[in-house]
Design a protein around this motif. Structure first.
Motif, mmCIF file in Angstrom:
data_model
loop_
_atom_site.group_PDB
_atom_site.id
_atom_site.type_symbol
_atom_site.label_atom_id
_atom_site.label_comp_id
_atom_site.label_asym_id
_atom_site.label_seq_id
_atom_site.Cartn_x
_atom_site.Cartn_y
_atom_site.Cartn_z
ATOM 1 N N LYS A 170 -8.599 -3.288 -1.054
ATOM 2 C CA LYS A 170 -7.516 -3.068 -0.100
ATOM 3 C C LYS A 170 -6.148 -3.474 -0.636
ATOM 4 N N SER A 171 -6.113 -4.181 -1.789
ATOM 5 C CA SER A 171 -4.833 -4.591 -2.360
ATOM 6 C C SER A 171 -4.481 -3.797 -3.614
ATOM 7 N N LEU A 172 -5.328 -2.841 -4.005
ATOM 8 C CA LEU A 172 -5.147 -2.143 -5.274
ATOM 9 C C LEU A 172 -3.881 -1.288 -5.261
ATOM 10 N N ARG A 173 -3.006 -1.545 -6.221
ATOM 11 C CA ARG A 173 -1.769 -0.778 -6.334
ATOM 12 C C ARG A 173 -1.695 0.040 -7.614
ATOM 13 N N PHE A 174 -2.397 -0.405 -8.618
ATOM 14 C CA PHE A 174 -2.383 0.310 -9.887
ATOM 15 C C PHE A 174 -3.808 0.578 -10.321
ATOM 16 N N LEU A 175 -4.084 1.828 -10.663
ATOM 17 C CA LEU A 175 -5.406 2.195 -11.157
ATOM 18 C C LEU A 175 -5.240 3.146 -12.330
ATOM 19 N N ALA A 176 -5.757 2.754 -13.481
ATOM 20 C CA ALA A 176 -5.713 3.596 -14.672
ATOM 21 C C ALA A 176 -7.114 3.733 -15.235
ATOM 22 N N LEU A 177 -7.636 4.955 -15.178
ATOM 23 C CA LEU A 177 -8.977 5.262 -15.689
ATOM 24 C C LEU A 177 -8.905 6.350 -16.761
ATOM 25 N N SER A 201 -6.672 5.629 -0.206
ATOM 26 C CA SER A 201 -6.027 4.327 -0.434
ATOM 27 C C SER A 201 -4.612 4.334 0.125
ATOM 28 N N ARG A 202 -4.299 3.330 0.908
ATOM 29 C CA ARG A 202 -2.958 3.195 1.477
ATOM 30 C C ARG A 202 -2.064 2.305 0.618
ATOM 31 N N THR A 203 -2.621 1.741 -0.460
ATOM 32 C CA THR A 203 -1.848 0.791 -1.265
ATOM 33 C C THR A 203 -1.502 1.310 -2.656
ATOM 34 N N LEU A 204 -2.223 2.318 -3.152
ATOM 35 C CA LEU A 204 -2.000 2.789 -4.516
ATOM 36 C C LEU A 204 -0.557 3.254 -4.700
ATOM 37 N N THR A 205 0.071 2.753 -5.755
ATOM 38 C CA THR A 205 1.405 3.224 -6.113
ATOM 39 C C THR A 205 1.400 3.946 -7.451
ATOM 40 N N LEU A 206 0.422 3.666 -8.298
ATOM 41 C CA LEU A 206 0.326 4.357 -9.580
ATOM 42 C C LEU A 206 -1.125 4.696 -9.856
ATOM 43 N N LEU A 207 -1.354 5.957 -10.183
ATOM 44 C CA LEU A 207 -2.706 6.444 -10.472
ATOM 45 C C LEU A 207 -2.677 7.253 -11.759
ATOM 46 N N ALA A 208 -3.430 6.806 -12.755
ATOM 47 C CA ALA A 208 -3.523 7.494 -14.035
ATOM 48 C C ALA A 208 -4.984 7.827 -14.309
ATOM 49 N N ILE A 209 -5.332 9.115 -14.214
ATOM 50 C CA ILE A 209 -6.719 9.540 -14.412
ATOM 51 C C ILE A 209 -6.791 10.677 -15.423
ATOM 52 N N GLY A 210 -5.773 10.839 -16.251
ATOM 53 C CA GLY A 210 -5.759 11.913 -17.243
ATOM 54 C C GLY A 210 -6.818 11.707 -18.309
ATOM 55 N N VAL A 223 4.163 -2.724 -6.685
ATOM 56 C CA VAL A 223 3.785 -2.973 -8.070
ATOM 57 C C VAL A 223 3.373 -1.686 -8.760
ATOM 58 N N LEU A 224 3.916 -1.516 -9.957
ATOM 59 C CA LEU A 224 3.345 -0.570 -10.894
ATOM 60 C C LEU A 224 2.918 -1.387 -12.082
ATOM 61 N N TYR A 225 1.705 -1.168 -12.550
ATOM 62 C CA TYR A 225 1.220 -1.998 -13.657
ATOM 63 C C TYR A 225 0.539 -1.060 -14.630
ATOM 64 N N ASP A 226 1.243 -0.775 -15.750
ATOM 65 C CA ASP A 226 0.642 0.141 -16.708
ATOM 66 C C ASP A 226 1.268 -0.046 -18.061
ATOM 67 N N GLN A 227 0.590 0.448 -19.070
ATOM 68 C CA GLN A 227 1.147 0.458 -20.426
ATOM 69 C C GLN A 227 0.934 1.857 -20.952
ATOM 70 N N SER A 280 -11.602 -8.314 -3.751
ATOM 71 C CA SER A 280 -10.730 -7.814 -2.684
ATOM 72 C C SER A 280 -9.257 -8.073 -2.927
ATOM 73 N N ASN A 281 -8.926 -8.996 -3.828
ATOM 74 C CA ASN A 281 -7.526 -9.288 -4.117
ATOM 75 C C ASN A 281 -7.002 -8.533 -5.338
ATOM 76 N N LEU A 282 -7.820 -7.664 -5.908
ATOM 77 C CA LEU A 282 -7.432 -6.956 -7.123
ATOM 78 C C LEU A 282 -6.222 -6.064 -6.865
ATOM 79 N N ILE A 283 -5.179 -6.254 -7.659
ATOM 80 C CA ILE A 283 -3.953 -5.466 -7.556
ATOM 81 C C ILE A 283 -3.918 -4.375 -8.609
ATOM 82 N N ALA A 284 -4.393 -4.698 -9.803
ATOM 83 C CA ALA A 284 -4.304 -3.745 -10.908
ATOM 84 C C ALA A 284 -5.622 -3.698 -11.665
ATOM 85 N N LEU A 285 -6.116 -2.493 -11.885
ATOM 86 C CA LEU A 285 -7.355 -2.274 -12.631
ATOM 87 C C LEU A 285 -7.098 -1.206 -13.678
#
Length: 720
Positions: free
Chosen positions: A402-409, A427-436, A706-710, A378-383
């Motif tokens: 509920k804390s997820l802000r970055f998701l890259a799949l 999601s009300r918390t996502l700030t960056l979504l990468a699903i390409g 937070v944005l968390y990506d490479q 539940s505390n995951l911010i970046a996956l």
């Protein structure tokens, strides 16, 4: 009977703490003595030593006002004396001081602590300070001190406990004899200098209190000395960003007091031996990223009950993740990206890792589906699970994060983009979504009614070969800063609502089948008209090839990439209003007409690619004003006349102009006749400006979102 004060009670975590009875008469006496007695008068020899230090400075900020001769130096700014008037503490942190550190400070025989950090002091570090028999804490970090340390035989009774010389310009070897004589040393920070040679093997000799060693960001080479195993009290060892080689010595794992091991960005090899790892029961941080380690993560990792951060990224490690990893209940960060790990992630029960905030498994060979147990964190911010072999459809369980802000799949084998967007948009918390790189050959969904993604700042649905149009629901993403839809099969025109995205400054819709004219509304995008942009701090860097790092989306180039589509018409003259534009790509389209003179007003432009169109006319002389322009391509058009010679034009290769048979210049096949000779530039050399290096932000993620990506930019950007 003497009256006493009633005991004071404080509540702390529901526990009452009672203060002792204090006689009122005693309190009054102490206050009287404190208020009545003047400050101790400093010793004359201490005053002289301090003034000698002042004389060695050529920028003293406000010290000259406070540090006056014939006044009590115990009252000077940054000075603390004891009751005898002996100077015991000098603290002049971030005072803007410039100049040299005078050896006269070594004459302060009662000085215990000297802190000159955060200034612009230069020259060497006086040997008198290293030889001092009184100084216990020496901090000269974040200055411009330079030179080499010479062999010093300190006095046998050296009192030095903490020495911080980090973030300076020191070079050469650090003499081992200087360290050997500091028997009371507890902490040594030499990071961020240019020290060379091998780590001294005698660093632990006769140092029973030695607990902290930081050698990061230097040029140390060779092996990690096994003698570090003699540091029986060592808690922190950091030597990242050096050139160390060999293996982690087995002796190091005998130091069971270790809490922090950090050797990233070296050339270390070997494996993590199960019998070694399990010994470090107090370990909190293990950072061995960016090395050449191989083998598996041993199951004994589960014995590290206090472990909070595990960084093994960018190595050659392989095998499946050990199930015992779920026993490390305090883990907050796991970075395993860019290895050869394989198997099913469900072998780890992530539901036990309730403190986990960052999980990065990018670029491995994991298979199967995303484990449902991850959705219990539940505390995951970046996956980040990009570039693996995962498959299936996205589960609605992800909305438990509920804390997820970055998701890259990105770049797996996920299907059903319609289902994925419907789930993720909640999601009300996502700030960056990468699903390409997923959902191959599906259709970009559009919706009559769309709600969600209210905080999304960056969206990447690129390299999917999606059919359809640019969907209208994108117009509702009012916080969007970056949008990547490149390498799909989208068709139709650019919608007129594009300028309603007030914050959008990075748009890549290249390599599609988009048609129509370039709308004037695209030339009215507020974030590209203003050089200001909101700062968004990243926990981890993004990468622009080859290895240029950024940690903020505002550090990304402000870009319009419309290349390789089927756009027609002319380049809108209003393009000159996009004053913040850094990269502009219209290549491989069907544009005609002249290059607008207004492009010459885009003074921040660094990349301009108009190649493979049907543009005509001359190259505007106004482009000579683009002093930051480093990449320029107008090849394969129908341009004519002389190539300008001013500004950056002399730096561009002939290939930038090829395929325009009517162009002429001294270096092209078609030489200009005298009447066609390019005019001499009227821009003076003094007007040239060095190219801008984008700013890097090294902050953490809290406070600004937070944005968390490479991301790896090959030709364009690869998001996720």
């Amino acid at each position: 009977m003497e009256k006493t004060m009633q005991p004071l009670q404080y509540s702390c975590n529901n526990r009452k703490i009672e203060m002792p009875h204090i006689p009122l008469l005693s309190v009054a006496l102490v206050l009287f003595l404190f208020l009545a007695s003047p400050a101790s008068s400093c010793k004359e020899e201490d005053s002289s030593s301090l003034l000698g230090f002042l004389d060695g400075l050529f920028r003293v900020s406000g010290l000259s006002t406070s540090w006056q001769k014939d006044t009590n130096c115990c009252l000077w700014e940054g000075i603390i004396c004891n009751v005898d008037g002996t100077v015991t503490n000098i603290s002049l942190v971030s005072m803007g001081l410039e100049g040299h550190i005078s050896p006269s400070l070594g004459n302060l025989t009662g000085l215990l602590k000297l802190n000159l950090s955060g200034n612009s002091l230069s020259g060497g570090l006086p040997r008198e300070l290293l030889l001092s028999s009184s100084i216990t804490v020496l901090d000269v970090s974040f200055n411009k001190l330079n030179g080499e340390f010479h062999e010093l035989q300190s006095t046998p009774d050296s009192a030095m406990k903490v020495m911080n010389i980090s973030s300076n310009l020191f070079t050469g070897y650090f003499p081992s004899t200087t360290l050997e004589s500091m028997r009371n040393l507890a902490a040594l920070n030499m990071s961020n200098n240019s020290f060379t040679g091998e780590i001294p093997s005698t660093i632990c000799v006769d140092k029973p209190l030695f607990a902290v060693l930081d050698l990061s960001y230097n040029q140390f080479h060779g092996r990690i000395p096994p003698e570090l195993g003699n540091c029986s009290s060592l808690a922190v060892i950091k030597a990242g960003q050096n050139q160390l080689s060999g293996t982690l010595p087995a002796e190091l794992f005998n130091v069971t007091s270790l809490e922090h091991i950090s050797f990233p960005n070296n050339h270390l090899q070997g494996t993590l031996a199960p019998e070694h790892v399990g010994k470090l029961g107090d370990l909190i941080i293990l950072d061995l990223g960016w090395n050449r380690l191989n083998g598996k993560i041993p199951n004994s990792i589960g014995q590290l009950k206090r472990l909070e951060e595990l960084h093994l990224d960018n190595n050659n490690m392989s095998g499946e993740l050990p199930p015992a990893l779920s026993n490390c209940l305090n883990l907050t960060t796991i970075t395993l990206n860019d290895n050869n790990f394989q198997g099913d992630l469900s072998h780890v029960n992530f539901s036990t890792l309730s403190n986990l905030k960052f999980l990065d498994c990018r670029s491995n060979k994991f298979t199967g589906t995303v484990p449902e147990s991850i959705y219990s964190c539940s505390n995951l911010i970046a996956l980040r699970l990009s570039y693996n072999n995962l498959h299936g459809q996205l589960s609605s369980g992800i909305n438990n994060l509920k804390s997820l802000r970055f998701l890259a799949l990105s770049h797996n084998n996920f299907t059903n983009i319609t289902n994925a967007l419907q789930i993720l948009s909640k999601s009300r918390t996502l700030t960056l979504l990468a699903i390409g790189g997923n959902f191959k050959h599906e259709t970009m969904p559009d919706y009559d009614k769309f709600y969600g993604f209210e905080n999304l700042m960056c969206l990447a649905i690129n390299q999917c070969s999606l059919y359809g149009n640019l969907p209208n629901w994108l117009a509702k993403l009012k916080n969007l800063r970056g949008l990547l839809l490149d390498n799909n099969k989208l068709s139709g025109p650019i919608p007129t609502w594009i300028n309603s995205l007030d914050h959008l400054f990075y748009l890549d819709i290249s390599n599609n089948n988009l048609t129509g004219d370039i709308p004037t509304t695209l030339m009215e995008m507020p974030a590209l008209m203003s050089t200001h942009s909101d700062l968004i701090i990243l926990k981890f860097p993004i990468y622009l090839a080859p290895f240029l790092q950024y940690r903020a989306t505002s550090g990304l180039p402000k870009m319009l990439n419309l290349g390789n589509n089927k756009f027609t018409g002319v380049i809108p003259p209003k393009v000159g209003e996009l004053q913040a534009l850094v990269t502009f790509n219209l290549s491989f389209n069907n544009l005609h007409g002249e290059i607008p003179q207004s492009i010459g007003s885009l003074t921040n432009l660094q990349v301009l690619d108009l190649s493979y169109n049907s543009l005509t006319g001359a190259i505007p002389s106004a482009l000579e004003r683009l002093h930051f322009l480093s990449k320029f391509n107008i090849s394969s058009n129908d341009l004519e006349g002389a190539v300008p010679t001013g500004g950056q034009f002399s730096t561009f290769p002939d290939s930038s102009f090829s395929g325009n048979p009517k162009l002429c210049s001294p270096t092209l096949m078609h030489h200009c006749a005298s009447a066609d000779a390019a005019p001499v530039s009227t821009i003076s050399t003094g007007q040239y400006i060095d190219k801008v290096i984008f700013a890097m932000a090294f902050g953490m993620f809290f406070g600004v979102g937070v944005l968390y990506d490479q991301m790896v930019l090959y030709r364009y950007i690869n998001f996720g």
